[in-house]
Every structure is written in structure tokens, then in C-alpha cells.
Scaffold this motif. Structure first.
Motif, short mmCIF file in Angstrom:
data_model
loop_
_atom_site.label_atom_id
_atom_site.label_comp_id
_atom_site.label_asym_id
_atom_site.label_seq_id
_atom_site.Cartn_x
_atom_site.Cartn_y
_atom_site.Cartn_z
N ASP A 1 0.81 -1.21 0.00
CA ASP A 1 0.00 0.00 0.00
C ASP A 1 0.85 1.26 0.00
N LEU A 2 2.02 1.21 0.63
CA LEU A 2 2.91 2.36 0.68
C LEU A 2 3.86 2.42 -0.51
N ALA A 3 3.93 1.36 -1.29
CA ALA A 3 4.85 1.29 -2.43
C ALA A 3 4.45 2.32 -3.50
N GLY B 1 1.07 17.95 -4.60
CA GLY B 1 0.67 16.88 -5.50
C GLY B 1 1.78 16.46 -6.43
N LEU B 2 2.63 17.41 -6.83
CA LEU B 2 3.74 17.09 -7.72
C LEU B 2 4.69 16.09 -7.07
N MET B 3 4.86 16.19 -5.76
CA MET B 3 5.71 15.21 -5.07
C MET B 3 5.14 13.81 -5.21
N GLY B 4 3.83 13.69 -5.04
CA GLY B 4 3.19 12.38 -5.17
C GLY B 4 3.20 11.88 -6.59
N TYR B 5 2.95 12.78 -7.56
CA TYR B 5 2.94 12.36 -8.96
C TYR B 5 4.31 11.87 -9.41
N GLU B 6 5.37 12.60 -9.07
CA GLU B 6 6.70 12.24 -9.57
C GLU B 6 7.27 11.00 -8.89
N THR B 7 6.97 10.80 -7.63
CA THR B 7 7.51 9.63 -6.92
C THR B 7 6.56 8.45 -6.90
N GLY B 8 5.25 8.73 -7.01
CA GLY B 8 4.25 7.68 -6.89
C GLY B 8 3.99 7.27 -5.45
N ALA B 9 4.58 8.00 -4.48
CA ALA B 9 4.50 7.62 -3.07
C ALA B 9 3.46 8.46 -2.33
N PRO B 10 2.87 7.91 -1.26
CA PRO B 10 1.94 8.69 -0.44
C PRO B 10 2.68 9.64 0.48
N TYR B 11 1.94 10.53 1.11
CA TYR B 11 2.54 11.57 1.96
C TYR B 11 3.46 11.03 3.05
N PRO B 12 3.08 9.99 3.82
CA PRO B 12 3.98 9.55 4.89
C PRO B 12 5.35 9.11 4.38
N VAL B 13 5.39 8.52 3.18
CA VAL B 13 6.67 8.09 2.60
C VAL B 13 7.46 9.29 2.10
N ASP C 1 -1.24 11.87 -1.56
CA ASP C 1 -1.92 10.59 -1.41
C ASP C 1 -2.81 10.29 -2.62
N PHE C 2 -3.30 11.34 -3.28
CA PHE C 2 -4.19 11.18 -4.44
C PHE C 2 -3.46 11.47 -5.75
N ALA C 3 -2.60 12.49 -5.75
CA ALA C 3 -1.89 12.86 -6.97
C ALA C 3 -0.96 11.74 -7.44
N ARG C 4 -0.55 10.86 -6.55
CA ARG C 4 0.31 9.73 -6.95
C ARG C 4 -0.37 8.84 -7.97
N TYR C 5 -1.69 8.90 -8.05
CA TYR C 5 -2.44 8.07 -8.99
C TYR C 5 -2.78 8.81 -10.29
N ALA D 1 -10.69 13.62 2.74
CA ALA D 1 -9.90 14.47 3.62
C ALA D 1 -9.37 13.76 4.85
N ASN D 2 -10.04 12.68 5.26
CA ASN D 2 -9.70 12.09 6.55
C ASN D 2 -9.38 10.60 6.50
N PHE D 3 -10.25 9.80 5.90
CA PHE D 3 -10.11 8.35 5.98
C PHE D 3 -8.84 7.86 5.28
N VAL D 4 -8.65 8.27 4.03
CA VAL D 4 -7.49 7.81 3.26
C VAL D 4 -6.20 8.22 3.95
N SER D 5 -6.14 9.47 4.41
CA SER D 5 -4.93 9.95 5.08
C SER D 5 -4.64 9.15 6.34
N ALA D 6 -5.67 8.94 7.17
CA ALA D 6 -5.47 8.21 8.42
C ALA D 6 -4.99 6.79 8.15
N ALA D 7 -5.55 6.14 7.13
CA ALA D 7 -5.16 4.76 6.81
C ALA D 7 -3.69 4.69 6.38
N PHE D 8 -3.26 5.61 5.50
CA PHE D 8 -1.86 5.63 5.07
C PHE D 8 -0.93 5.99 6.23
N ASP D 9 -1.33 6.97 7.05
CA ASP D 9 -0.47 7.41 8.15
C ASP D 9 -0.28 6.30 9.18
#
Length: 503
Positions: free
Chosen positions: A24-26, A94-106, A260-264, A339-347
Motif C-alpha cells: 500500500d505504501l509502495a 501533488g507534484l511530489m506524489g505524482y513524480e515519486t508515486g508515493a503517499p505523503y507519509p513516505v 496521497d491522491f496525486a500519486r495516482y 480528507a480524513n479516511f485515506v490519510s489516516a489509513a496511510f499514516d
């Protein structure tokens, strides 16, 4: 700008103990990148069209104190300026997520270290869990009213348990289960839900606005407030500035973890397109619709309503009541997931990737949101101020430090292998897994941010609406000062984006 691709098996082998890596964090694979411009536009539609944002816009129109009696025009201008700022910030994160493909915690590991990143992730996760519970509770009010209208016997379930009626418990738990089911099916299910719900909610809100205006004989004035007067130009300018500060503060959470969303996203262009449609255009239009309904309610019922639940309770047309109630319920589910569920799950998954998957993190978030009894939290100004206020105050410094480090000091050249590696010689291991430079920079920025949020002084109250604008640049400035003092230099400017490395 091109997304980085990397072999997941290689990352997994580099973290044999599973301390930093799970599926999930990959980084997102190419076939995971299905969130096009419309998907992200729908994300913002769901994030905007909900009970709390209606309440926010209505409160500006009806409000007291510094925000007493804002005109509809001033509210629209304030929200428009704020969403342009949020648009820019979300494109950056979002650019950080798009370029790396990683979620915020990573991504946070770049700045805070592979272990130090748990601190901002946990803070963001706690804020997300608390607001997840509060948003679920607000949506459950509409569901409870709906059930009472459909089944009158439901009204007798009014004896309280831990501060909430039994009928409220039924509605709250039902909505918690629905949200968990959606997220349990994965991010693609989230995308489909957002895509279907967003336009449906807009149709309902436009219909409600037209119906309320019809009830009010189409009487509406952009230049007068709820008291029927036009404030002075100077006071309106101040109110617009406060509106900008409050609106930006409201979305400080998503600005931080939009990756968390821009990575997709399949391309940077689709991310920008979704943001421009969903933020300055969509959010401003929803604020305008909310104020329009509040103004019309004064003509129809003799008073305006902060809470859409109070407005719903007054509607005697069953068709309008059922349709609008369902719309608010679906909308709040949408914003809660985004705003909340996806972030909490990744964190939560980031804290212990080996044992906590995205799904398990979601279950923990749901259970925790019930344990905190969010109706009591929402009803306590002290809890909101001191618990959520103190945690939320840290989001500004987190954002400023991360952005400066990622784009200036690292030049957006990220080694994905080291992001998932616990090896002491890794680029992001720093000092025992923690970047002390970021920690030292956070301390003064956090002290100022917390003082503005918590101290009962007049100056702090006056600055509170602008706390993010103070805390985020201050965090970046403190980081720059620490880096200069410790002799740290920015990476050389790359000759081309193609020089971005994977290892």
C-alpha cells in the motif's frame, strides 16, 4: 515532468523486515494511475459539498464579531482568493506524489528521515481521525432526520448513551460501516464513488438553491448582509482577508497530504486540470450556493440557519427533504473519505507497515473515531481549541519545511530505494533515522504556531485566522536558517528533469 518508475520487488528486498515497505505504501504502478482530471475534480466536488462547508459559508453570512454580517459578494471573493492559494499549494504537494508515486507519509521521509517521518504522519493521522469522526457525526444527523421522517417510531429512540441518542448511534454506526466498506475495496473504489457522487450532489445543491429562491420570490441582494445592511468598504476588505485565512486553514490538511491522491494521476497536466476545476471554480460556486440558501431562508422562515440540518427540519416538502438529506449524507461521506479516511489509513500504515496495511489502518481509524465520541468533541469548544487546534497548528510548519527541503535542498531528485531502506548508509537515514535539522527548525516554528492557536491574548486571537500564512513560511525560514548554520548546501541544479534518479 515524468513520473518515476521503480521495481517494487527491489524495494521489498531492500526492506526485508517490512519496517518501511508494504504494497500500500509502495510507489504507484503505471496501471494504478487512473485518477485523471475528472477524478480529481470529483474529489474536490465531494470535499466541498458537505454539511460543514455549508455551515462555514452560512456562518460568514450570519456571523458575529469580526465576521459580523458579511455580504454574499465578500464571501465569494474571499473563498475565490483562498482557493487560488490552495490550488497552488496542492499542485506543489501533488507534484511530489505524482513524480515519486508515493503517499505523503513516505514522501515525508525525504525531509524527516525514515523514522522521523512518523511524527508528522501521526500528527496528521490524529487530526484525520478526529475530523473523520466529527464529519461522520454531522452526516449522521441528516441520516437520523431522514429515518425519523420515514419511520416515525424511530423518534422514540431518544434515550442517550455516552451523550448520543440511540437513534443517533444507529445512524452514526451505519455511516461508519458504509465508509469502511468503500475504502476496504481500495483506492479504485474511492475513485468510482467520487466520480458518481460529485455531479449528483451538485445537481441537488443547485436544485435546493433554485427551490429556496423560488420560495423567497427570487429576492436576493449580493451587497447586503443577513441584517439587511451593507458594511463599510474597509470592514469588508478585512472580512475578505479573514475569510481567506480561515478557508486556507480549513484545507491545511489536504494541502499537506494531497500527494496521497496525486500519486495516482496519469500526468501532471491532469492533476493541475482537476485542481483548477475543483478548487477556484467549484469551491467558490458551492460557497455562493450556500450563502444563497441562507439568504433565502431569511425571507422564507424569518431566520438564517448555520446548520443545514436545521434548514432540512423546516422543509415540509417530502421530496425536497429526502433528496437534499441524501445529498448531504453522500457528500459528507465523500469529504470524509478524501480528507480524513485515506490519510489516516496511510499514516497508520506508515507506523508499522509489516502489521498495518491500508485496510487495517482504516479499521483502526474507524474504531478510534468511535472511541473519541466525536459528538462530545464537536460540542466542546475547549477540546476543539486545545486538542485539534494544537495539532492543526503544526500542519503549517510541516508544509513549509517539506516543500523547501524537497524542491530547494533536494531539487526534487529523490532516491526511491533509500526512501524504503532502513540501512544506516541510506540517504534519508540521517541521524539514527531522524533528520535533526528538520526537528530543530520545527521547534521555534511550532512554538509560534501553538501560541497563536492557544494563547488567550488579543493579538493571538487577531492572528489566529492567518495562522497557516504565518506558520508555513516560518517553518521554511527556520529550516533555511538551521541549514545555513550547519553548513548544509542545496543540491546542484539538475541540467534536466530526466536526471531524476531512482537509485
Amino acid at each position: 515532468m515524468k513520473a518515476v518508475e521503480v521495481d517494487r520487488d527491489e524495494l521489498s528486498r531492500g526492506d526485508a523486515d517490512g519496517r518501511l515497505f508494504n504494497e500500500d505504501l509502495a510507489p504507484a504502478r503505471p496501471d494504478d494511475r487512473t485518477w485523471n482530471g475528472y477524478s480529481l475534480f470529483s474529489l474536490w466536488m465531494n470535499d466541498a459539498h458537505n454539511a460543514s462547508n455549508y455551515t462555514f459559508a452560512a456562518a460568514l453570512f450570519i456571523g458575529t464579531g469580526a465576521l459580523m454580517g458579511m455580504t454574499p459578494l465578500a464571501i465569494v471573493v474571499g473563498v475565490l482568493v483562498a482557493t487560488l492559494i490552495i490550488f497552488a499549494a496542492c499542485c506543489v504537494s501533488g507534484l511530489m506524489g505524482y513524480e515519486t508515486g508515493a503517499p505523503y507519509p513516505v514522501i515525508s521521509r525525504v525531509t524527516w528521515g525514515v523514522w522521523g517521518a512518523n511524527f508528522p504522519a501521526v500528527v496528521r493521522g490524529l487530526v484525520a481521525i478526529a475530523w473523520y469522526g466529527i464529519q461522520t457525526y454531522l452526516a449522521s444527523i441528516s441520516l437520523e432526520l431522514l429515518l425519523m421522517r420515514m419511520v416515525p417510531a424511530f423518534q422514540s429512540w431518544d434515550y442517550p448513551i455516552l451523550g448520543l441518542r440511540v437513534s443517533g448511534w444507529v445512524a452514526f454506526l451505519a455511516l461508519s460501516a458504509i465508509q469502511l466498506l468503500i475504502v476496504w475495496r481500495g483506492m479504485d473504489a474511492v475513485r468510482h464513488f467520487q466520480g458518481l457522487a460529485g455531479p449528483v450532489i451538485w445537481v441537488i445543491m443547485i436544485g435546493l438553491g433554485v427551490w429556496m429562491l423560488w420560495q423567497a420570490d427570487w429576492q436576493f441582494d449580493w451587497m447586503v448582509n443577513a441584517d439587511g445592511v451593507t458594511p463599510s468598504a474597509g470592514h469588508q476588505v478585512y472580512q475578505v482577508l479573514v475569510t481567506v485565512g480561515l478557508t486556507v486553514g480549513t484545507l491545511a490538511t489536504l494541502m499537506l497530504n494531497f500527494s496521497d491522491f496525486a500519486r495516482y494521476a496519469p500526468s501532471a497536466r491532469s492533476m493541475v486540470l482537476g485542481n483548477v476545476l475543483g478548487l477556484p471554480l467549484n469551491w467558490t460556486a458551492f460557497a455562493m450556493t450556500s450563502v444563497l440558501c441562507s439568504a433565502a431562508a431569511i425571507k422564507v422562515y424569518g431566520e438564517a440557519f448555520h446548520d443545514p440540518g436545521d434548514l432540512l427540519a423546516r422543509i415540509d416538502n417530502n421530496v425536497v427533504f429526502y433528496v437534499v438529506s441524501l445529498g448531504f449524507i453522500v457528500a459528507t461521506i465523500g469529504v470524509n473519505i478524501v480528507a480524513n479516511f485515506v490519510s489516516a489509513a496511510f499514516d497508520l500504515s506508515n507506523v508499522n507497515p509489516k502489521r498495518v496495511s491500508f485496510r487495517v489502518g482504516g479499521i483502526v481509524a474507524v474504531v478510534a473515531s468511535i472511541v473519541v465520541t466525536p459528538w462530545n468533541l464537536y460540542g466542546s469548544p475547549t477540546a476543539i481549541t486545545y486538542f485539534l487546534g494544537s495539532l492543526g497548528a503544526l500542519l503549517g510548519p510541516f508544509f513549509g519545511i517539506l516543500v523547501l527541503d524537497y524542491f530547494y535542498y533536494k531539487r526534487a531528485r529523490i532516491d526511491l530505494r533509500d526512501l524504503y531502506s532502513p540501512a544506516p548508509d541510506g540517504r534519508y537515514y540521517y541521524h539514527k533515522g531522524v533528520n535533526l535539522n528538520a526537528a530543530f527548525a520545527l521547534i521555534p516554528a511550532a512554538i509560534v504556531a501553538l501560541a497563536i492557536a492557544l494563547l488567550p491574548f488579543e493579538l493571538c486571537r487577531a492572528l489566529a485566522p492567518f495562522s497557516w500564512f504565518i506558520a508555513a513560511p516560518l517553518g521554511a525560514l527556520c529550516y533555511w536558517v538551521v541549514m545555513r548554520m550547519r553548513g548544509e548546501e542545496a543540491a546542484p541544479v539538475p541540467g534536466a528533469r530526466a536526471q531524476q534518479t531512482q537509485g
